[in-house]
Every structure is written in C-alpha cells, then in structure tokens.
Enzyme design. Sequence first.
Site, PDB file in Angstrom:
ATOM      1  N   GLU A 129       3.822   0.016  -1.507  1.00 38.47           N
ATOM      2  CA  GLU A 129       3.243   0.090  -0.164  1.00 38.47           C
ATOM      3  C   GLU A 129       4.274  -0.499   0.796  1.00 38.47           C
ATOM      4  OE1 GLU A 129       0.620   1.627   0.591  1.00 38.47           O
ATOM      5  OE2 GLU A 129      -0.338   1.918  -1.349  1.00 38.47           O
ATOM      6  N   CYS A 173       2.020  -3.519   8.932  1.00 38.44           N
ATOM      7  CA  CYS A 173       2.829  -2.396   8.450  1.00 38.44           C
ATOM      8  C   CYS A 173       2.408  -1.068   9.064  1.00 38.44           C
ATOM      9  CB  CYS A 173       2.777  -2.319   6.931  1.00 38.44           C
ATOM     10  SG  CYS A 173       1.116  -2.080   6.260  1.00 38.44           S
TER      11      CYS A 173
END
Length: 473
Positions: free
Chosen positions: A227, A261
Amino acid sequence: MIYNYNNTIYVNSQKRDERLIKDILNNQRLYFESNKTKDINFRLDKLKTLKKAIVENEEAILNALYKDLGKSHFEGYETEIGIVLEEINYAIKHLKSWSKNKKVSTPITQFPAKSYIVSEPYGVVLIMAPWNYPFQLTISPLIGAIAGGNCSILKPSEFSVHTSKVIVDIINKYFERGYINVIEGGIGVNQQILEERFDYIFFTGSVNVGKIVMNKASKYLTPVTLELGGKSPCIVEKSANVDLSAKRIVWGKFLNAGQTCVAPDYIIVHKDIKKDLIDNMKKYIIKFYGNNPIESVDYPKIINKTHFDRLNNLMKNTDVIIGGNIDKSKLKIAPTIIDNIDHTYPIMDEEIFGPLLPIITYKDYKDIIEIVKKHPNPLALYLFTKNKDIEKYITNNIAFGGGCINDTIIHLATSNLPFGGRGTSGMGSYHGKNSFDTFTHKKSILKKSNLIDIPVRYAPYKGKLKLLKKILK
C-alpha cells in the site's frame, strides 16, 4: 532500545536483535502449527478481544495520537479508532460466511465430481505500518490477518513512538505471545526483519521502501501487499458545485495536516472557475481552523523536523496565495495554496505528503488526461463534476487505485470497497472481505466419485481422439 520478550532482556545490538526476531518467528510457527488459529470460533473470539482492547484503551490511543501528530481527539477517533472498530464489527458479522468452503461448478468432463475452494491461512504474516495513521494502518491489516487465521508480527513506525508504545501495551496485555507480537525499532531492525522468511508481508509506506520490501520478499517468493502512494489528482470540472467542492477538498487535503496517502496532492481546475474555487477554499480554511490555523487545536502538526524541513523547502520560489505560515517549534505549517504551478516545479516531482496544495489550470477536459499521465497510476483520484459524460470519460481513461466523485478520502472508509493501488501506488487490496481474502490462500479441491470411472482418459488412445474432441468442444 531495550526489548523485553518472555522475561528475557535484549539490548539493542545487531546479534541480539537477530536472535530476538528469530525467537519470535520460531514461537509463532509453533503456535500456528498447533492449529488453534484455524478454528473460526477462535478467530471470532480474538476479533472481539481486539475490539474490547481498543474500547478499554481509547483514551490512551487518542493521547498517543495527539503526542505523535497533534491530532485532536475528534480527528483521532474519526480517522483511526472509529474506522478500525467499524472494520472489526464488519469482520465479526461476516467471518463465518467468508470462511465457508465455496462450492463451484464442475465441468461435465470431470463427471461425477464436486469442486470447492477452501480459504486457508498463510501462516506467519508480517505487517509493517507507517507513521501517518499509526494506529489505523497497523490494526486494520491485523483484522484481516486474525480473520484469516494467521499469526502476526506487527512492526510499527519508529517515528510515531507514543502510538507504537500503546500498541505494544495492548498486544502484550490482551494476546498470547506467539500469536501476535510487536517488534519495535528503526531502519536496522526493519532490515533484519526482512531477512527472515514470512508466509505473507503486508507493507504500507513509501514507494522506495516498498521496492525494498518486494525485493527482500522475492528471496523466499513471499507474497506481498504493498500500500504505497503517489500524486493523487483532484479535478474540479466546470460544472462542479464550487462551494461544496472547496469545502470537501479543504477537509480531505488538510486532514492530518495533509499527511495522508490518499490526500488530494494537487488540483486541476477549469480556468473559468479557478478564482471562485480559491476564494471558497480560503473561506473554508478560515472556517475550519480560524485566521491563524497554526494556533488551532483542531489542526495537526508535522510528524518530525525532517519532514517539516522538506515541506518548507518545497514552498520556496513558489507563488503562495494562501497560508505559507510556519512554526518550527510546534512543527506546524498552515494550510497552504500554491498557484501558477507546472510540472517543472520540485513540488510536482513526488508525493507532497503535507499541507501544501498546488493548483494547475486546464482549458479543455481532454487536457486533464495528459496532465495526470505525467504522474501515472495514482493511489486516488477525485473528480468534482455534475457532467456524467465527463465523469465517464475521466474514470474510463485514467488508471488509479480508487477514488470519489464529488468528495475526497471517504472511499477508503467503506468496508464493501477494496482499498489499494496499482503500479507505483501499490499492489493488492484490503478492507472488508478483501482483508480476509488478502490474508488467505484460495485452495482449490476437486473431489471425484469412486462410483464411476470413465475410461476415455486412459491409454491406449487409439480410436479415442474423435470422442475427446466432441467432449472438449
């Protein structure tokens, strides 16, 4: 760093660290081989234990998040504790159905037979978490690992030291050693951990470190979920509700001071509504955080001096039209809007990961594709529009991990949606059932009947080809 494991003290030296890691791994393999974790009732009990642990330690978690990142208790609960509790509840509700053997059809050529798929745990998994959402991004993957029937080693970030300590306390108090363990430490410890063989690695962090993790995993052909991140565009099309768009962009961008993010990394706005958008974003920055956001108790800080200095340098020689104020003693940078940017500026070289929001203007909606292609495969994409044709055009012609139409961030809080990237923004996904699927191998089984044995597949084959072609036609 001094470690305490099973009443043995390990001082931070390379050989002692290596021994500690090997001891933990050996104990985890023994625990997994006991087959305790394969029992669905055991998994449900541990999920409920995890929920209980979080509820009982809520105040400690929120205080740690405030110390590490300056998060208000509201934001800490909203983005860390609340989202994790929702994931646990979802897993508890659905685990029995997820874990059932899945029957699938069997081709007539295999008659008589039955086919089914078994979801089996990988074994010992490593979860490496980042500092920006240090509780959520450690515990959320752990939910999937528990649901899948694995033993887990957690490696929190060394930068979010207070949250890491709370996680250690929770895991040591509520779970057996050998089932779930936490290993703390810096880069050296990370490197030593990655030299070991795991059955699965789940990593959340930067692209550069993700490459290292994947390279190390290749030594043992260990499957990985990465991720990562990237420059997630936020497109404001001419037909958009500008006021509401500005409100939702400001919320999503400056949540956690932009250290997210999936935060909007830069804006692509139609030239005709640019000024209106900027005016409305300024209005909502003031409404959310006041005239001096640095003094706002609701506005977080930058994680450390290194990242603070990096962000401060990115503002140099740019056209700051809103914000730009800094307080080095508090590690705070005010919400900042930067105009007249193009792809030659350093701020457009990599993911910003902070409260700086550059603006790029476009004239024709087809130009948007070319702008985004300069930073391909973003983790997220946000589009504000009322035009369904443009919505379809953008979503069909840009590759990205996931995103929202007319909002930001919230797609990752939906348990029915997989969350993950592609290409440089990552591989694999999780949340909801996708977490269970990530941490289980799908084992295919065909069970053949002993009552009938059709002889066509056996040698000699003379005279059988014509029949075979009819069967496999």
